[in-house]
Enzyme design. Structure first.
Site, PDB file in Angstrom:
ATOM      1  N   THR A  16       0.846  -1.193   0.000  1.00 52.38           N
ATOM      2  CA  THR A  16       0.000   0.000   0.000  1.00 52.38           C
ATOM      3  C   THR A  16       0.886   1.249   0.000  1.00 52.38           C
ATOM      4  O   THR A  16       2.041   1.202   0.409  1.00 52.38           O
ATOM      5  CB  THR A  16      -0.941   0.022   1.211  1.00 52.38           C
ATOM      6  OG1 THR A  16      -0.185   0.201   2.412  1.00 52.38           O
ATOM      7  CG2 THR A  16      -1.749  -1.257   1.304  1.00 52.38           C
ATOM      8  N   GLY A  17       0.327   2.353  -0.474  1.00 53.41           N
ATOM      9  CA  GLY A  17       1.120   3.580  -0.593  1.00 53.41           C
ATOM     10  C   GLY A  17       2.251   3.409  -1.578  1.00 53.41           C
ATOM     11  O   GLY A  17       3.353   3.932  -1.389  1.00 53.41           O
ATOM     12  N   SER A  19       2.650   4.422  -4.718  1.00 54.13           N
ATOM     13  CA  SER A  19       2.849   5.365  -5.827  1.00 54.13           C
ATOM     14  C   SER A  19       3.949   6.389  -5.566  1.00 54.13           C
ATOM     15  O   SER A  19       4.266   7.201  -6.430  1.00 54.13           O
ATOM     16  CB  SER A  19       1.535   6.090  -6.150  1.00 54.13           C
ATOM     17  OG  SER A  19       1.042   6.774  -5.013  1.00 54.13           O
ATOM     18  N   SER A  20       4.552   6.367  -4.356  1.00 58.41           N
ATOM     19  CA  SER A  20       5.658   7.293  -4.075  1.00 58.41           C
ATOM     20  C   SER A  20       6.409   6.797  -2.846  1.00 58.41           C
ATOM     21  O   SER A  20       5.992   5.856  -2.166  1.00 58.41           O
ATOM     22  CB  SER A  20       5.148   8.722  -3.834  1.00 58.41           C
ATOM     23  OG  SER A  20       4.374   8.787  -2.638  1.00 58.41           O
ATOM     24  N   GLY A  21       7.544   7.445  -2.575  1.00 56.23           N
ATOM     25  CA  GLY A  21       8.279   7.220  -1.349  1.00 56.23           C
ATOM     26  C   GLY A  21       8.711   5.788  -1.121  1.00 56.23           C
ATOM     27  O   GLY A  21       9.152   5.081  -2.041  1.00 56.23           O
ATOM     28  N   ILE A  22       8.600   5.345   0.130  1.00 51.26           N
ATOM     29  CA  ILE A  22       9.050   4.015   0.531  1.00 51.26           C
ATOM     30  C   ILE A  22       8.307   2.924  -0.230  1.00 51.26           C
ATOM     31  O   ILE A  22       8.903   1.923  -0.646  1.00 51.26           O
ATOM     32  CB  ILE A  22       8.861   3.839   2.052  1.00 51.26           C
ATOM     33  CG1 ILE A  22       9.843   4.724   2.813  1.00 51.26           C
ATOM     34  CG2 ILE A  22       9.022   2.378   2.455  1.00 51.26           C
ATOM     35  CD1 ILE A  22       9.559   4.831   4.303  1.00 51.26           C
ATOM     36  N   SER A 145       7.639   3.815  12.797  1.00 54.50           N
ATOM     37  CA  SER A 145       8.575   4.927  12.689  1.00 54.50           C
ATOM     38  C   SER A 145       9.404   4.959  13.963  1.00 54.50           C
ATOM     39  O   SER A 145       9.045   4.325  14.963  1.00 54.50           O
ATOM     40  CB  SER A 145       7.807   6.246  12.520  1.00 54.50           C
ATOM     41  OG  SER A 145       8.658   7.363  12.688  1.00 54.50           O
ATOM     42  N   TYR A 158       0.719  12.545  14.307  1.00 53.89           N
ATOM     43  CA  TYR A 158       1.460  11.553  13.513  1.00 53.89           C
ATOM     44  C   TYR A 158       2.194  10.596  14.443  1.00 53.89           C
ATOM     45  O   TYR A 158       2.132   9.371  14.273  1.00 53.89           O
ATOM     46  CB  TYR A 158       2.441  12.261  12.585  1.00 53.89           C
ATOM     47  CG  TYR A 158       3.335  11.325  11.803  1.00 53.89           C
ATOM     48  CD1 TYR A 158       2.854  10.661  10.684  1.00 53.89           C
ATOM     49  CD2 TYR A 158       4.659  11.106  12.185  1.00 53.89           C
ATOM     50  CE1 TYR A 158       3.668   9.802   9.963  1.00 53.89           C
ATOM     51  CE2 TYR A 158       5.482  10.249  11.472  1.00 53.89           C
ATOM     52  CZ  TYR A 158       4.981   9.598  10.357  1.00 53.89           C
ATOM     53  OH  TYR A 158       5.788   8.739   9.645  1.00 53.89           O
TER      54      TYR A 158
END
Length: 333
Positions: A16-17, A19-22, A145, A158
């Site tokens: 998941t997620g 489309s960018s970053g990690i 994190s 966050y």
């Protein structure tokens, strides 16, 4: 029942997620190692571009538009994966978003939305993945994190969501262990990573947020995720800076609180120049793995030591022999 994980080249991995970053860095890394990857995010155009890029490079990829905050979307993601590939072996709950602003100034609506994405999206993904993996085994990898262990001003909710992720992940792991389910559950704890995270975050500040040093590259996180998919493991820290902060927070928490309160704000790169809304309520417009700190970012030797302990030991042993030989040669002169 023992946990047996497949080599990455034999796996189907849901991210998941993606489309960018990690998420994007992980998808590219896993696909190059032979995994069939399923890319999930709200950004349909970028997902299709990434899937096509993987196919051009000889890999297999499926793009599924998904809002992780909707359980029905996450179930559809699992169902589409089963239709295309017969199932999956690793599920990576990576999607997440940030908010920069004082807790008293951020709206309840924005705080709730952050938790819907960061926490509840991960909960839905973990539960759906576990139901699929219990009969055959596999890996669930959740992105926490370093702020799963410590808190930060200006990113309070966050940090709260990442604390919640740690608590949920640890409890879920225990429950699976109690029923002897053949599933590995791993929590990844990145430090500051050079992704577009600051640009995608909702910003209440009068300045453009950036990441505090030391900053590490997303490929380090991708390597740790792929390692966990094949070998399991409970926790992985990305970057020695994050591990140090976590350790200090356990030993001298009051001093760490004082230091964070004195800082009062996060790193800034100048006046606000991007839309403040970020991608809290809609997909981001870019699809890059790395952010704009490539010149400052480094690769993490600490993470490499966690994921390749035998190689690290061999390097250290070789270095030790070399140092001893130099010392002995010096003494003979």
């Amino acid at each position: 029942m023992s946990i047996s994980l497949k080599p990455i080249a034999e796996q189907v991995m849901v991210i998941t997620g993606a489309s960018s970053g990690i998420g994007l860095a992980t998808a590219l890394h896993a696909a190059r190692l032979g995994a069939r990857v399923v890319l999930a995010s709200r950004n349909e155009p970028e997902l299709e571009k990434i899937a096509e890029r993987i196919r051009r490079e000889g890999g297999e990829a499926l793009a599924v538009v998904t809002d992780v905050s909707r359980r029905e979307d996450m179930q559809r993601l699992a169902d589409r994966t089963a239709e295309a590939f017969g199932g999956f072996d690793t599920w990576v709950n990576n999607a997440g978003i940030g908010i920069y602003g004082r807790l008293e100034e951020v709206s309840d609506e924005d705080h709730h939305r952050l938790f819907e994405i960061n926490f509840w999206g991960l909960v839905y993904g973990t539960q759906i993945a576990a139901a699929h993996l219990k009969p055959k085994g596999g890996a669930i990898i959740n992105l926490g994190s370093v702020v799963s262990d410590i808190a930060l001003p200006i990113q309070g909710m966050y940090a709260a969501s990442k604390h919640a992720i740690k608590g949920f992940t640890d409890a879920f792991r225990m429950e699976l262990m109690a029923e002897k389910a053949p599933i590995s559950v791993t929590l990844i704890k990145p430090s500051a990573i050079n992704t577009p995270f600051p640009q995608h975050a909702r910003n209440y500040l009068d300045e453009e947020p950036t990441l505090p040093p030391p900053v590490y590259q997303p490929e380090d996180v991708a390597s740790a995720i792929v390692h966990a998919a094949q070998h399991g493991g409970r926790d992985y820290y990305i970057g020695s800076g994050g591990k140090l902060m976590s350790s200090l927070n356990k030993r001298i928490p009051s001093l760490m609180d004082w230091g964070a309160s004195r800082s009062g704000k996060l790193e800034s790169s100048g006046p606000v120049r991007r839309p403040r809304e970020g991608s809290l309520y809609g997909p981001a417009t870019d699809g890059s793995a790395r952010g704009d700190l490539s010149l400052q970012a480094r690769r993490s030797l600490y993470t490499g030591a966690q994921t390749h302990p035998m190689t690290t030991a061999a390097v250290l042993a070789t270095a030790g022999v070399a140092v001893f030989a130099l010392f002995a040669a010096g003494k003979r002169r």
